[in-house]
Motif scaffolding. Structure first.
Motif, short mmCIF file in Angstrom:
data_model
loop_
_atom_site.label_atom_id
_atom_site.label_comp_id
_atom_site.label_asym_id
_atom_site.label_seq_id
_atom_site.Cartn_x
_atom_site.Cartn_y
_atom_site.Cartn_z
N ASP A 8 -25.49 10.89 -35.53
CA ASP A 8 -25.59 9.54 -36.04
C ASP A 8 -24.48 8.85 -35.50
N ILE A 52 -23.46 5.62 -36.20
CA ILE A 52 -22.53 5.10 -37.28
C ILE A 52 -21.67 6.06 -37.92
N LEU A 53 -22.08 7.20 -38.26
CA LEU A 53 -21.36 8.33 -38.94
C LEU A 53 -20.19 8.76 -37.71
N LEU A 87 -17.36 6.59 -38.16
CA LEU A 87 -16.62 6.89 -39.42
C LEU A 87 -15.57 7.94 -39.25
N ILE A 88 -16.33 8.97 -38.46
CA ILE A 88 -15.32 10.21 -38.37
C ILE A 88 -14.31 9.87 -37.54
N SER A 146 -12.90 7.09 -37.04
CA SER A 146 -11.93 6.07 -37.91
C SER A 146 -10.88 7.02 -38.71
N MET A 182 -7.04 7.04 -38.60
CA MET A 182 -6.14 6.65 -39.76
C MET A 182 -5.31 7.91 -40.24
N TRP A 239 -20.89 -1.48 -29.09
CA TRP A 239 -20.66 -1.93 -30.48
C TRP A 239 -19.67 -0.95 -31.52
N SER A 266 -15.66 -1.53 -33.08
CA SER A 266 -14.92 -1.40 -34.30
C SER A 266 -13.85 -0.31 -34.37
N GLU A 283 -26.20 -2.86 -34.81
CA GLU A 283 -25.38 -1.98 -35.08
C GLU A 283 -24.04 -2.17 -35.20
N ARG A 284 -23.32 -3.26 -34.29
CA ARG A 284 -22.02 -3.76 -34.31
C ARG A 284 -21.83 -4.14 -35.94
N ILE A 339 -23.35 -3.70 -38.81
CA ILE A 339 -23.49 -2.50 -39.91
C ILE A 339 -22.24 -1.70 -39.92
N THR A 340 -21.90 -1.28 -38.40
CA THR A 340 -20.68 -0.45 -38.20
C THR A 340 -19.25 -1.10 -38.85
N TRP A 341 -19.41 -2.62 -38.51
CA TRP A 341 -18.28 -3.14 -39.02
C TRP A 341 -18.08 -3.11 -40.77
N ALA A 363 -19.48 -0.54 -42.29
CA ALA A 363 -19.28 0.86 -42.75
C ALA A 363 -17.77 1.22 -42.41
N VAL A 364 -17.20 0.64 -41.11
CA VAL A 364 -15.80 1.23 -41.01
C VAL A 364 -14.83 0.46 -41.90
N ALA A 376 -15.00 2.65 -44.74
CA ALA A 376 -14.29 3.78 -44.69
C ALA A 376 -12.77 3.75 -44.81
N GLU A 399 -27.91 0.54 -44.25
CA GLU A 399 -27.58 1.26 -43.47
C GLU A 399 -26.17 1.60 -43.51
N ALA A 445 -24.66 5.35 -44.38
CA ALA A 445 -23.64 5.84 -43.60
C ALA A 445 -22.28 6.58 -44.25
N ARG A 466 -22.93 9.54 -46.09
CA ARG A 466 -22.70 10.61 -45.49
C ARG A 466 -21.20 11.01 -45.10
N PHE A 467 -20.53 10.01 -45.05
CA PHE A 467 -19.03 10.05 -44.71
C PHE A 467 -18.50 10.85 -45.96
#
Ligand code: SF4
Lengths: 447, 313
Positions: free
Chosen positions: A273, A275-276, A279-280, A282, A286, A300, A304, B272-273, B275-277, B279-280, B283, B299, B303, B306-307
């Motif tokens: 995934d 998007i996940l 995050l990992i 990210s 950090m 995209w 981020s 995607e951009r 949604i990720t914005w 989510a990040v 996070a 979405e 995410a 799941r993180f």
């Protein structure tokens, strides 16, 4: 951890012979502690003292770099656990993984993505920094062919040669050693051979072990073989393990001066995934990662990650200010509205964000008020009618716009008359107090 | 040199807060830095609340507005959709329509919306004003009463209006969000003022003000880290309430969640951009210390959940 003057003194010959140019050994020791003298000024110092002092003065996390030329990636040298204490030094590098089992088409397209990944943000050029080529096939010949192909297509991109097979490592380093790739790497089974190869080809070496204890013994062993430019991998894959291992590694290095873990860290963040995966990655940015390995480089996702890295690695000591000037938001025409605010960077971010949000192209005059917000700057006498008038005149904005209307923040409505007096021919309009009122305010004017 | 894990334990601990009644949920309670379960206890996952509002989300960008098409014209159906279809664990109702520059709805109207939403859902409700200092104190006082016995969170109390809002939260047994602008000292001072009114600190939630990725997030990040360090290392009780990251409202305002790919090809796909914005940003707030998040896009929420899964187990 640096030694104190007294600790250093204990290591000196204590003869007070003055050959170092200082009256006593103690005086010299004090200068050394303040880093105002260098040890070689004393001709009689013992080898033992040299070793101890050398180690104590080395940075707790060793500086290691890979790649060459202006794309060289510097890692390590970090001094703190939390960014508010002091600026984080060397931003995490983003590397994308290419598996040598993938088709040439797919490999070429990933390389293309890397080459076109550069974007500019707030004056910095940001990009995917490196390519990790993984010898998943286990074959030396296929690996060699892929490394050769990638290195030709991306001649300046730093490479990570990922193989546990010494033969494959040597074959590829014959081609790309001059670009100083990171060889990843050594494990408990191949440590001697890999250390020798790293030494022969003068490249930094990635070291992987299962857990922090095993990792510490392995780096010590490799160091004793004469290879010190290391990048470490504790085997952490899950987010929970990444945060635990990376935190313990950095604490051990900084707080305990524990040398076997005083190296930059590489983390593998690939996920199905995407998007996940962002995050990992990210989390790596950090929490102390020096190399973050990704499975793909979608634009995209890059945006981020680049932005987060830029934000986390900014200097917390620098005052929260933006440059004084008239910013264009959208594509303003001469008749577009002109707003004014102060240069507190959050004020700027919020106001410009709301103008953006309104979809009404505008100009935002940002006035230097030493980083204070509107109300505080007004109270402190920095956001006054006279100063605003002077700024507007000197900004040259009168040549760019066809109107003479200035929109001021609602909180300083009281200034409107005085500004009009000091700016003949101008009309002052009072805008909303809070930035979140700006979109409605601007849109209403348009209709 | 043998490796000894440099683990750290602290005397301080974050307060554990429970909200709601039927499907109550708890967060906070840890005695370590975020997700540092290797050296202490982290009894609860952070909670993500879905944001809805009292007026249709016409000001939300297309990517997130379209998710709620068909339900968002009415706060009740919107809330139900979040609870039933998205499995929301909590809902945050923002009464943005009460803002004088918006629809300027009155306290009575706000009260009705809150009652209607509360009778339609079982999960806990967070009730937010429009962030207009004067208006919020009228509106939140009214809705606190309408929501009594439901153990909600109300907010946000700020320097300019904390007295009335705190009194209302106290009278009707709610939890309270205290918001100050990105400064650990201001945040501490506001929490002190509120507790001096007799409001129990164990029922507070600190909002040090959120910022979006790329738009000052590092300030929020560091203020949160510092608040959390003060709570743990100095055992400073006024700094021990859980932290809120009000993510969605800041994120879905910035250019990165709105500009099309045609306009800015180098930024890639807008969906995607954006949604990720979100989510990040979320996070980063979690890693800095937030235990409660308010978000918009399902979405992004999935995410981030799941993180959290990966960080907790
Ligand atoms: S040269 Fe060495 S031994 Fe002589 S005084 Fe200086 S420190 Fe002491």
């Amino acid at each position: 951890m640096a030694l104190t003057g007294v600790e250093i003194f204990k290591l000196l010959p204590k003869t007070n012979c003055k050959k170092c140019g200082h009256p006593t050994c103690l005086a010299f020791a004090m200068k050394l502690a303040q880093r105002q003298a260098s040890l070689d000024q004393c001709p009689d110092v013992s080898e033992e003292a040299k070793r101890i002092l050398g180690e104590a003065s080395a940075p707790p996390i060793r500086p290691v770099s890979f790649g060459s030329g202006d794309r060289t990636l510097k890692m390590g040298e970090e001094m703190v656990l939390f960014r508010h204490e002091k600026k984080f030094v060397n931003p995490a590098a983003f590397a994308v993984e290419i598996k040598d089992t993938e088709s040439d088409d797919r490999i070429n397209s990933v390389v293309e993505d890397v080459l076109s990944s550069e974007i500019e943000r707030v004056g910095q050029k940001l990009r995917i920094d490196a390519i990790l080529i993984n010898n998943v096939s286990g074959e030396a010949s296929r690996f060699e062919a892929v490394v050769k192909n990638v290195s030709e297509k991306a001649p300046n991109v730093p490479l990570i040669i990922a193989t546990g097979n010494p033969e494959a490592a040597e074959a590829t380093l014959k081609i790309v050693a001059s670009r100083r790739p990171l060889l990843y790497g050594a494990n408990k089974d191949n440590a001697e051979q890999m250390a020798n190869i790293a030494k022969t080809y003068k490249v930094p070496l990635g070291v992987k072990a299962d857990g922090l204890e095993a990792l510490s013994s392995l780096t010590e062993k490799i160091k004793s073989l004469g290879v010190e430019d290391l990048v470490i991998d504790s085997g952490a894959m899950k987010a929970k393990d990444i945060i635990e291992h990376n935190t313990l590694i950095r604490r051990a290095a900084l707080k305990k001066n524990f040398k076997p873990l005083g190296y930059p860290v590489i983390n593998f963040c690939q996920r199905e995934d995407k998007i996940l995966e962002a995050l990992i990655a990210s989390l790596g940015v950090m929490k102390y990662s020096s190399i973050v390995v990704l499975s793909s480089v979608e634009k995209w996702k890059n945006l981020s990650l680049f932005t987060l890295r830029q934000n986390i690695y900014t200097d917390p000591q620098v005052p929260m200010q933006v440059e004084q000037k008239v910013y264009k938001i959208g594509e303003p025409r001469p008749e577009s509205p002109l707003l004014i605010t102060t240069n507190f960077s959050l004020t700027y971010f919020i106001v410009s964000g709301e103008i953006e949000n309104s979809k009404v192209p505008s100009r935002l005059a940002v006035m230097d008020c030493e980083g204070l917000s509107v109300l505080t700057a007004w109270a402190a006498g920095k956001f006054t009618a006279a100063k605003i008038a002077q700024f507007i005149k000197e900004s040259g904005i009168e040549n760019e716009i066809s109107h003479r209307e200035l929109i001021i923040p609602g909180y300083v409505a009281i200034l409107s008359g005085a500004i009009e007096e000091k700016l003949p021919g101008w009309k002052v309009t009072v805008g909303p107090k809070e930035a979140n009122g700006i979109p409605a305010f601007l849109r209403q004017r348009m209709s | 040199m043998a490796f000894v894990a440099p683990k750290e334990t602290f005397s301080g601990k974050v307060f554990e807060v429970t909200i709601g009644t039927d499907k109550a949920i708890s967060f906070g309670g840890e005695n370590v830095l975020p997700f540092h379960s290797f050296e202490g206890t982290v009894p609860h996952r952070p909670v993500i609340a879905y944001e809805i509002q009292d007026v249709p989300p016409e000001d939300w960008p297309e990517t997130v507005r379209s998710v709620y098409e068909g339900v968002s014209s009415d706060p009740v159906s919107w809330a139900r959709f979040c609870e039933d279809k998205l499995n929301a664990k909590a809902i945050a109702l923002r009464l943005i329509g009460t803002h004088p520059d918006r629809e300027n709805k009155g306290p009575e109207e706000a009260k009705k919306v809150v009652s209607d939403v509360l009778s339609a859902i079982k999960v806990p409700l967070i009730i937010l004003g429009s962030n207009h200092v004067e208006k919020d104190s009228e509106v939140l006082v009214a809705v606190a009463e309408a929501a009594k016995d439901r153990n909600c969170i109300i907010g946000k109390a700020q320097e300019g209006n904390y007295k009335t809002i705190t009194a209302a939260a106290m009278a009707h047994n709610h939890k309270l969000i205290a918001m100050s602008e990105l400064d650990i000292n201001l945040s501490k001072q506001l929490n002190i003022l509120i507790t001096q009114m007799g409001f129990p600190k164990e029922r507070l939630i600190t909002d040090p003000m959120c910022s979006a990725l790329g738009y000052g997030i590092e300030y929020t990040y560091s203020v949160m880290e510092r608040i959390r360090l003060a709570a743990l290392t100095q055992n400073d009780a006024v700094m021990q309430p859980p932290l809120l990251g009000d993510v969605g409202t800041y994120v879905w305002k910035v250019k990165e969640t709105q500009a099309s790919e045609t306009e800015l090809p180098s930024w890639g796909s807008l969906k995607e951009r954006s949604i990720t914005w979100e989510a990040v940003t979320a996070a980063a707030m979690l890693v800095a210390g937030a235990e409660l998040l308010i978000m918009r896009h399902p979405e992004a929420v999935v995410a981030v959940e799941r993180f959290i899964d990966e960080l907790m187990q």
